[in-house]
Write an enzyme that holds these catalytic residues in place. Structure first.
Site, mmCIF file in Angstrom:
data_model
loop_
_atom_site.group_PDB
_atom_site.id
_atom_site.type_symbol
_atom_site.label_atom_id
_atom_site.label_comp_id
_atom_site.label_asym_id
_atom_site.label_seq_id
_atom_site.Cartn_x
_atom_site.Cartn_y
_atom_site.Cartn_z
ATOM 1 N N CYS A 14 0.869 -1.171 0.000
ATOM 2 C CA CYS A 14 0.000 0.000 0.000
ATOM 3 C C CYS A 14 0.905 1.220 0.000
ATOM 4 C CB CYS A 14 -1.015 -0.011 1.147
ATOM 5 S SG CYS A 14 -0.354 0.096 2.788
ATOM 6 N N CYS A 86 -4.549 -0.953 -2.035
ATOM 7 C CA CYS A 86 -5.229 0.324 -2.256
ATOM 8 C C CYS A 86 -5.031 0.717 -3.712
ATOM 9 C CB CYS A 86 -4.731 1.410 -1.308
ATOM 10 S SG CYS A 86 -3.032 1.937 -1.569
ATOM 11 N N CYS A 93 2.550 0.962 -8.238
ATOM 12 C CA CYS A 93 3.393 -0.182 -7.919
ATOM 13 C C CYS A 93 4.176 -0.602 -9.165
ATOM 14 C CB CYS A 93 2.549 -1.359 -7.425
ATOM 15 S SG CYS A 93 3.538 -2.745 -6.845
#
Length: 140
Positions: A14, A86, A93
């Site tokens: 996250c 999230c 990412c």
């Protein structure tokens, strides 16, 4: 040199590695640590939220020694699962060449809850329980 793990490895991601990913790491290791090694990291790590320590101890999991980590420490690791928790982490990412399966399961960010202190802590408990229930279904 790539790092390999003796059990199935799971990296929860996250943004700040302060709430949801910390909870998920701790819960998966507690419930299914015989089969999985869970880790967590953030795309922009800060520090673990003190309310996480409080709500996790309520279910018998001590995360008081946990620390927020950045994704860079996993760049040379072979991971079975990379799971974003999230939407912001999903969007930012990076691709993990060693990540065999990339999943996304979004949860609300309890650090953004406002109101009376009892309402806020109950929000953390709700997210904790949602993560726990999801882990039991997904990994149990």
């Amino acid at each position: 040199m790539k790092t390999c793990f003796p059990k199935k490895s799971v990296l929860f991601v996250c943004i700040h590695n302060s709430v949801r990913s910390q909870m998920a790491e701790a819960i998966l290791n507690k419930l299914y640590g015989d089969r999985y090694m869970a880790f967590s990291a953030g795309t922009d790590p800060t520090q673990i939220d003190p309310l996480v320590v409080l709500v996790m101890i309520e279910i018998g999991i001590d995360v008081s020694n946990y620390r927020s980590k950045g994704l860079n420490i996993f760049k040379d690791s072979t991971l079975d699962y990379v799971i974003t928790l999230c939407d912001q982490a999903k969007e930012s990412c990076p691709y993990f060449p060693g990540g065999n399966l990339h999943l996304h399961r979004g949860f609300s960010d309890p650090s953004e809850f406002k109101g009376k202190s009892e309402d806020v802590i109950n929000g953390y408990r709700r997210i904790r329980d949602e993560i726990k229930n999801w882990i039991e279904k997904e990994f149990g």
